[in-house]
Design an enzyme around this catalytic site. Structure first.
Site, mmCIF file in Angstrom:
data_model
loop_
_atom_site.group_PDB
_atom_site.id
_atom_site.type_symbol
_atom_site.label_atom_id
_atom_site.label_comp_id
_atom_site.label_asym_id
_atom_site.label_seq_id
_atom_site.Cartn_x
_atom_site.Cartn_y
_atom_site.Cartn_z
ATOM 1 C CB VAL A 196 -8.828 16.550 32.326
ATOM 2 C CG1 VAL A 196 -7.846 16.560 30.775
ATOM 3 C CG2 VAL A 196 -8.189 15.603 33.491
ATOM 4 C CG HIS A 197 -12.522 21.567 28.033
ATOM 5 N ND1 HIS A 197 -11.779 21.649 26.656
ATOM 6 C CD2 HIS A 197 -13.527 21.515 27.861
ATOM 7 C CE1 HIS A 197 -13.524 22.032 25.839
ATOM 8 N NE2 HIS A 197 -14.140 21.719 26.586
ATOM 9 C CG LEU A 198 -8.427 16.295 26.446
ATOM 10 C CD1 LEU A 198 -8.109 14.956 25.742
ATOM 11 C CD2 LEU A 198 -6.903 16.421 27.508
#
Length: 151
Positions: A72-74
């Protein structure tokens, strides 16, 4: 074995090709889907049950018991924010349940800093054909299913 991947954030799902970063858009790290988050401070939640194997303020990987990793890359280029505006709720090596808060952040602040707040959700080292039910163009809440990863 099928693994249901949950949306880490609330927002609108979009194709990975829409992510303004070639590493994600060209699925170099793996296939998946992206979520354009709704505004305001929110918690990014674990997309699967597993162990937090990588943890940065702007990105994390949860590995399942059978070894599948979900990244998960914010936002894009948010590493340049050096953690500012991000709050870690877990530690590396911690076991998490799908839907459990992992990182608090504010997509509006990311946008204000000049970065894209889009959130790629990647099935690491997977082949595109093992993913099904990719929900693109739909509104999701954090914790809603966004695709299935078949092994």
């Amino acid at each position: 074995m099928s693994l249901e991947i949950l949306s880490p954030v609330s927002g609108k799902t979009t194709a990975m090709t829409e992510v303004p970063d070639p590493v994600f858009a060209q699925a170099m790290v793996g296939p998946g889907i992206a979520v354009l988050p709704s505004g305001g401070r929110q918690d990014a939640v674990a997309p699967v049950d597993g162990t937090v194997v990588t943890l940065h303020p702007h990105a994390f990987v949860v590995a399942t018991e059978d070894g599948r990793g979900v990244l998960v890359h914010l936002g894009i280029d948010t590493v340049k924010q050096k953690g500012e505006g991000f709050t870690l709720h877990v530690v590396k090596g911690e076991a998490v349940r799908a839907g459990q808060p992992v990182v608090g952040w504010d997509p509006d602040a990311v946008k204000a800093a000049g970065y894209s707040p889009i959130v790629p959700v990647v099935a690491l080292d997977a082949k595109a054909e093992v993913l099904s039910g990719l929900l693109t163009g739909g509104d999701v809440e954090a914790g809603d299913p966004i695709f299935t990863w078949d092994s």
